[in-house]
Design a protein around this motif. Structure first.
Motif, short mmCIF file in Angstrom:
data_model
loop_
_atom_site.label_atom_id
_atom_site.label_comp_id
_atom_site.label_asym_id
_atom_site.label_seq_id
_atom_site.Cartn_x
_atom_site.Cartn_y
_atom_site.Cartn_z
N GLY A 1 0.80 -1.21 0.00
CA GLY A 1 0.00 0.00 0.00
C GLY A 1 0.83 1.26 0.00
O GLY A 1 2.06 1.23 0.04
N GLY A 2 0.12 2.36 -0.04
CA GLY A 2 0.75 3.67 -0.11
C GLY A 2 0.87 4.31 1.25
O GLY A 2 1.15 3.64 2.25
N HIS A 3 0.64 5.62 1.31
CA HIS A 3 0.86 6.38 2.54
C HIS A 3 -0.12 5.99 3.66
O HIS A 3 0.19 6.17 4.83
N ARG A 4 -1.25 5.48 3.31
CA ARG A 4 -2.20 5.02 4.33
C ARG A 4 -2.02 3.53 4.64
O ARG A 4 -2.78 2.96 5.42
N GLN B 1 -9.45 -1.46 -2.85
CA GLN B 1 -10.28 -2.57 -3.32
C GLN B 1 -9.82 -3.93 -2.77
O GLN B 1 -10.16 -4.96 -3.35
N ASP B 2 -9.03 -3.96 -1.69
CA ASP B 2 -8.54 -5.24 -1.16
C ASP B 2 -8.64 -5.27 0.37
O ASP B 2 -7.65 -5.12 1.08
N THR C 1 -2.84 -6.70 7.10
CA THR C 1 -1.83 -5.69 7.45
C THR C 1 -2.07 -5.16 8.86
O THR C 1 -1.12 -5.08 9.65
N ILE C 2 -3.29 -4.82 9.18
CA ILE C 2 -3.61 -4.33 10.53
C ILE C 2 -3.26 -5.40 11.55
O ILE C 2 -2.66 -5.12 12.60
N ASP C 3 -3.60 -6.64 11.27
CA ASP C 3 -3.29 -7.75 12.18
C ASP C 3 -1.77 -7.88 12.37
O ASP C 3 -1.29 -8.06 13.49
#
Length: 179
Positions: free
Chosen positions: A153-156, A161-162, A169-171
């Motif tokens: 991912g980018g800056h966030r 859409q995924d 990623t959060i996990d």
């Protein structure tokens, strides 16, 4: 009280958004007091598209300084700053300005954050970040023995859409906080 966590938001990235919300939730469950840092309502309409945000950084510092000064950091066993984007600059500056012994977790730092990164911090960024080139950030972290973790991912640190990748990623980020 076990510890204190301060959450430093980014421009148009509040403490209610995933990269700050879930770490805050995790630390609350561990018994930490979690405090969001505010830069004032003037940041509600600010846009950030790689332009010079020096004035916004200074405004954020000035606005939140009284909040940060009012905390009795010595009364906590552990102090952790979790910051995102513009918040990474403010968190790094606050640690130095107030001589706070804390662990820094920098989420998607920006160029102005680099002077504040040191050996004891953790850096988490998107592998396709357009704000701070991931290759520059990785090289800086490697040269200074800084713990670095890159995610899709980018800056966030989000992949459009995924949802499945974003949840993984959060996990994975929460797992890094458990170390």
């Amino acid at each position: 009280m076990k510890g204190l966590v301060l959450l430093f938001p980014g421009i148009r990235y509040t403490v209610d958004m995933p990269l700050l919300y879930y770490p805050g939730w995790y630390y609350r469950q561990q018994g930490y007091e979690v405090v969001p840092v505010s830069y004032g309502s003037q940041f509600d309409q600010v846009e950030f598209h790689n332009q010079d945000i020096t004035a916004e950084i200074e405004a954020a510092k000035q606005y939140c300084f009284p909040q940060l000064q009012s905390v009795d950091y010595a009364s906590y066993e552990t102090v952790i700053f979790v910051s995102k984007s513009l918040g990474t600059v403010v968190a790094g500056w606050a640690q130095q300005a107030l001589h706070i012994a804390c662990q820094q977790i920098y989420l998607t730092p920006i160029h102005q954050t680099l002077p504040y990164l040191d050996r004891g911090c953790m850096v988490i960024a998107g592998n396709e970040d357009k704000v701070l080139d991931p290759a520059i950030l990785r090289a800086y972290c490697q040269a200074h023995a800084i713990e670095y973790h890159g995610f899709p991912g980018g800056h966030r640190i989000e992949v459009k859409q995924d949802i499945s990748t974003n949840l993984k990623t959060i996990d994975a980020i929460i797992a890094l906080l458990k170390k």
